[in-house]
Design an enzyme around this catalytic site. Structure first.
Site, mmCIF file in Angstrom:
data_model
loop_
_atom_site.group_PDB
_atom_site.id
_atom_site.type_symbol
_atom_site.label_atom_id
_atom_site.label_comp_id
_atom_site.label_asym_id
_atom_site.label_seq_id
_atom_site.Cartn_x
_atom_site.Cartn_y
_atom_site.Cartn_z
ATOM 1 N N LYS A 294 0.814 -1.216 0.000
ATOM 2 C CA LYS A 294 0.000 0.000 0.000
ATOM 3 C C LYS A 294 0.847 1.265 0.000
ATOM 4 C CE LYS A 294 -3.967 -2.088 2.260
ATOM 5 N NZ LYS A 294 -4.861 -2.070 3.421
ATOM 6 N N CYS A 295 2.159 1.128 0.173
ATOM 7 C CA CYS A 295 3.073 2.273 0.265
ATOM 8 C C CYS A 295 3.715 2.533 -1.089
ATOM 9 C CB CYS A 295 4.146 1.975 1.308
ATOM 10 S SG CYS A 295 5.484 3.191 1.371
ATOM 11 N N GLY A 296 3.552 3.739 -1.593
ATOM 12 C CA GLY A 296 4.124 4.101 -2.887
ATOM 13 C C GLY A 296 5.635 3.995 -2.920
ATOM 14 N N ARG B 147 6.569 0.354 -3.072
ATOM 15 C CA ARG B 147 6.317 -0.194 -4.410
ATOM 16 C C ARG B 147 7.399 0.254 -5.399
ATOM 17 N NH1 ARG B 147 1.029 1.534 -3.279
ATOM 18 N NH2 ARG B 147 1.263 3.218 -4.807
#
Length: 114
Positions: free
Chosen positions: A10-12, A15
């Protein structure tokens, strides 16, 4: 080269760091979704030691109740216990290679480990 990333999908930033690792053919990546596969207290201590930082420096503040719980001023043992019990308190992404360990914020920090 092998790399392990403690990842939150969920963390940019997490990712993006993972994408960097996956796009390099020379890197064999192991992905650990640390919110599901919580690292042990001992593993966290080893990662921070190898990164040359304190557990307090690896504490995620944004989006957590770390400040309200007094963890910003807590000793390393208390912080490690809290992280092992509630992995949302672990700053991400943590990446480990044979060259070392780092919290890869910004994501380009991962390149220093390759």
């Amino acid at each position: 080269m092998k790399a392990t990333i403690w990842h939150n999908p969920k963390c940019g930033t997490s990712r993006k760091a993972l994408a960097i690792l996956e796009n390099l053919s020379k890197v064999d990546v192991t992905v650990v979704e640390y919110l599901k596969e919580v690292p042990t207290r001992d593993k966290l201590a080893q990662l921070y030691r190898d990164a040359g930082i304190t557990p307090n420096q690896g504490l995620r503040i944004r989006g957590t109740d770390a400040k309200e719980r007094g963890l910003l001023e807590a000793d390393a043992d208390t912080v490690l216990d809290a992280m092992a019990a509630e992995p949302i308190l672990i700053e991400r992404p943590l990446v480990e290679t044979e060259k070392g360990v780092a919290i890869c914020r910004p994501q380009d920090e991962v390149l220093k480990l390759l």
